[in-house]
Design a protein around this motif. Structure first.
Motif: not given
Length: 119
Positions: A103-104, A107, A110
């Motif tokens: 997830q990190h 992110e 992104e």
């Protein structure tokens, strides 16, 4: 360590440091004709070779050879990267850490895609 990065560049740099094999070649202090008597080479996984000047290893005091190898080992320790976590991650399972890392990473990518840089 990857979870503590704050930019994509920092993430990539940390990842490279974590997984790099870290090749090294170090020399002891003793020399003969300005050439090192002892040379050790390898990587973070193992010592790959120890070379001792052929005329020295057969006649040198064993404690001198030991001192040369320990000098090389000290140099190798200094060269290895040091990693210090700012947070205590021990309460998380391997699966939780893996999910958090994924997830990190997403992110950070992104943020890069939106043109954000935190150098």
């Amino acid at each position: 360590m990857l979870l503590e990065t704050d930019s994509w560049d920092h993430y990539c740099q940390t990842q490279d440091e974590l997984f790099d094999v870290g090749k090294y070649r170090v020399q002891g202090q003793a020399t003969v004709n300005d050439e090192p008597v002892t040379t050790i080479s390898g990587d973070r996984q193992a010592i790959r070779s120890i070379r001792v000047w052929s005329q020295w290893w057969g006649c040198a005091d064993p404690s001198a050879l030991e001192a040369e190898i320990l000098t090389c080992a000290d140099q190798i320790r200094v060269m290895q990267p040091k990693f210090h976590a700012r947070r205590d991650w021990s309460r998380y399972s391997d699966k939780e850490l893996s999910d958090m890392k994924r997830q990190h990473r997403r992110e950070l990518l992104e943020l890069v895609g939106r043109g954000y840089r935190n150098d």
